[in-house]
Design a protein around this motif. Sequence first.
Motif, PDB file in Angstrom:
ATOM      1  N   ILE A   5       0.829  -1.206   0.000  1.00 20.12           N
ATOM      2  CA  ILE A   5       0.000   0.000   0.000  1.00 20.12           C
ATOM      3  C   ILE A   5       0.862   1.255   0.000  1.00 20.12           C
ATOM      4  N   ARG A   6       2.037   1.161   0.611  1.00 19.23           N
ATOM      5  CA  ARG A   6       2.947   2.298   0.668  1.00 19.23           C
ATOM      6  C   ARG A   6       3.954   2.306  -0.475  1.00 19.23           C
ATOM      7  N   GLY A   7       3.816   1.344  -1.409  1.00 19.33           N
ATOM      8  CA  GLY A   7       4.673   1.332  -2.581  1.00 19.33           C
ATOM      9  C   GLY A   7       6.040   0.718  -2.367  1.00 19.33           C
ATOM     10  N   ARG A   8       6.149  -0.183  -1.379  1.00 20.47           N
ATOM     11  CA  ARG A   8       7.424  -0.821  -1.087  1.00 20.47           C
ATOM     12  C   ARG A   8       7.358  -2.314  -1.385  1.00 20.47           C
ATOM     13  N   GLN A   9       8.503  -2.922  -1.515  1.00 19.03           N
ATOM     14  CA  GLN A   9       8.610  -4.360  -1.770  1.00 19.03           C
ATOM     15  C   GLN A   9       9.613  -4.969  -0.790  1.00 19.03           C
ATOM     16  N   ARG A  10       9.400  -6.241  -0.471  1.00 15.10           N
ATOM     17  CA  ARG A  10      10.379  -7.018   0.291  1.00 15.10           C
ATOM     18  C   ARG A  10      10.916  -8.131  -0.605  1.00 15.10           C
ATOM     19  N   SER A  11      11.986  -8.766  -0.180  1.00 16.57           N
ATOM     20  CA  SER A  11      12.574  -9.831  -0.996  1.00 16.57           C
ATOM     21  C   SER A  11      11.595 -10.973  -1.208  1.00 16.57           C
ATOM     22  N   TRP A  12      10.652 -11.135  -0.278  1.00 13.83           N
ATOM     23  CA  TRP A  12       9.722 -12.265  -0.369  1.00 13.83           C
ATOM     24  C   TRP A  12       8.307 -11.853  -0.782  1.00 13.83           C
ATOM     25  N   THR A  13       8.104 -10.613  -1.212  1.00 13.78           N
ATOM     26  CA  THR A  13       6.760 -10.156  -1.580  1.00 13.78           C
ATOM     27  C   THR A  13       6.156 -10.997  -2.699  1.00 13.78           C
ATOM     28  N   ARG A  14       6.925 -11.258  -3.748  1.00 11.43           N
ATOM     29  CA  ARG A  14       6.381 -11.980  -4.913  1.00 11.43           C
ATOM     30  C   ARG A  14       6.044 -13.427  -4.588  1.00 11.43           C
ATOM     31  N   LEU A  15       6.680 -13.975  -3.572  1.00 12.21           N
ATOM     32  CA  LEU A  15       6.421 -15.371  -3.200  1.00 12.21           C
ATOM     33  C   LEU A  15       4.948 -15.603  -2.883  1.00 12.21           C
ATOM     34  N   TYR A  16       4.294 -14.606  -2.294  1.00  9.27           N
ATOM     35  CA  TYR A  16       2.914 -14.764  -1.827  1.00  9.27           C
ATOM     36  C   TYR A  16       1.885 -14.114  -2.750  1.00  9.27           C
ATOM     37  N   ASP A  17       2.313 -13.564  -3.857  1.00  5.64           N
ATOM     38  CA  ASP A  17       1.425 -12.817  -4.755  1.00  5.64           C
ATOM     39  C   ASP A  17       0.270 -13.707  -5.238  1.00  5.64           C
ATOM     40  N   PRO A  18      -0.988 -13.327  -4.960  1.00  7.91           N
ATOM     41  CA  PRO A  18      -2.133 -14.141  -5.394  1.00  7.91           C
ATOM     42  C   PRO A  18      -2.239 -14.292  -6.913  1.00  7.91           C
ATOM     43  N   ARG A  19      -1.583 -13.431  -7.660  1.00  3.57           N
ATOM     44  CA  ARG A  19      -1.669 -13.487  -9.121  1.00  3.57           C
ATOM     45  C   ARG A  19      -0.697 -14.493  -9.727  1.00  3.57           C
ATOM     46  N   ARG A  20       0.115 -15.123  -8.896  1.00  2.00           N
ATOM     47  CA  ARG A  20       1.088 -16.095  -9.404  1.00  2.00           C
ATOM     48  C   ARG A  20       0.360 -17.291 -10.006  1.00  2.00           C
TER      49      ARG A  20
END
Length: 520
Positions: A372-387
Amino acid sequence: MTTEPFWIESAAGRPYPALDRDLEVDVAVVGGGMAGLSTAWELVKEGLSVAVLEAGRIAAGVTGHTTAKLSAQHTMIYAKLAKSGGAETARLYATSQQEAVEHVAATAAELGVDCDLERVPSFTYVESAGAVEEVRAEVEAAAEAGLAASFTDSSPLPFPIAGAVRVEDQAQFHPRRYLLGLAEAMTARGARIFEGTRVVALDEGEPCTLRTEGGMTVTARDVVLATHYPVFDRGLLFARMKPERELVVAAVIPAGRDPRGAFITTEQNSRSVRTAPYGRGRRLLIVTGERFEPGAGGVEERFGRLAAWTAERFGADEVAYRWAAQDNHTTDGLPFIGPFHPGARHTYVATGFGGWGMSNGALSGLLLTDLIRGRQRSWTRLYDPRRLHPLREAGPALKMQAAVAAHFVGDRLGTAPAGALAELEPGRGAVLKVDGRRCAVYRDEEGCLHAVSAVCTHLGCVVGFNDAERTWECPCHGSRFGVDGSVLQGPATEPLDRVELAGNELGSEAGSGPGRRTAG
């Protein structure tokens, strides 16, 4: 014995009002459990205006029925992740889950919340010698992923094991006390919490608009859906998740018999063990297991098996509490935390925690706040529902949908005739066909009948009766209803229509109020 979870019985908390006027905030969080309140707290710390909308009471739904282990060790997940997604996938999962554990501990300390947080080792054990090699593989994968994992063939349990993964630096806590502490802290900073406020509609505009069952609207730049199972299906996540219930029994034991750890096995249809403080010189032994599909029936018998195992293994003959938990398992074994669907710009979801809602709920707060604040973590994409992982998910997804199709068709064919009504005993429920309509009929202890439509208002599957909790449950997506048709748990947001059975004595609730229909 009480059927109210220990967490709720031992921490009443103060009530919050229902929403009674339109509201505008930066972020609206739908759902007041571990994921929702953790997210709201992180957003408030960022200086955003936040409203939490909870259909029941905060920290009293799925979160209030948890076992409340706070761990990065999730049974045998690391070897599977390393095989299906590679070593980096396993490492990111371990990093994010352990970070969530540490974040809860740090937050409780920072706010001074007395939530009985205890540091304990976590064990995934087997009793079968044939499963030891699988345990050793899990130890290797978990250690490579970065956890303090080791193999052991002994444990503090009062019965022998063949082998176990032991992971240090894990935790257990009182989830409701922790979340009530978060609620007090966030409202002191201006957040608004509304209980008894069910959200029934979402417009994903700019800004987004939510409509409640009471007709109020909430306007927000961003919306987080943290309702356990998403109450809206635009992400089609229902096709990639399977609901599952587990039973919990708890017994008081002397503190000297506390095994001092958190334990789980997938054998014997799952057994999970932990303890909690219960007054001077005593501990509450909490045992979870007997996994089953919602609406499968035979729940009293399952409770009996779990209580018998607890008595046999721990000498705890008298059950003080019993309750049931429910969670959703995804097709690839990873939660869905992130944008709600491919076209989402301001709506986010947290679901599919696979029985590990405490660490994943805390993780959701960190991840969603960053997005929501426009930041990413190293593991953000791991949990992405669009995967999408077609090869990894195809088999489980087809199996899930085949099961749903079987229920959609088979449960209709198995509906009993109306004549079976006379055989319905007090305290029992059954799905009967009356004048071409499927009715879910319950006979209470006084002999009065309570009838509602047997068709789930979510996607139309036929509900089944839970004889222990006296509820109607959808086997397809896990919605749960009271015997009067009221919604107890989503994704359904609409109650089951009440039905009047002509010529039969009905309880006052079964034949009155909105939604009344007549069969016969």
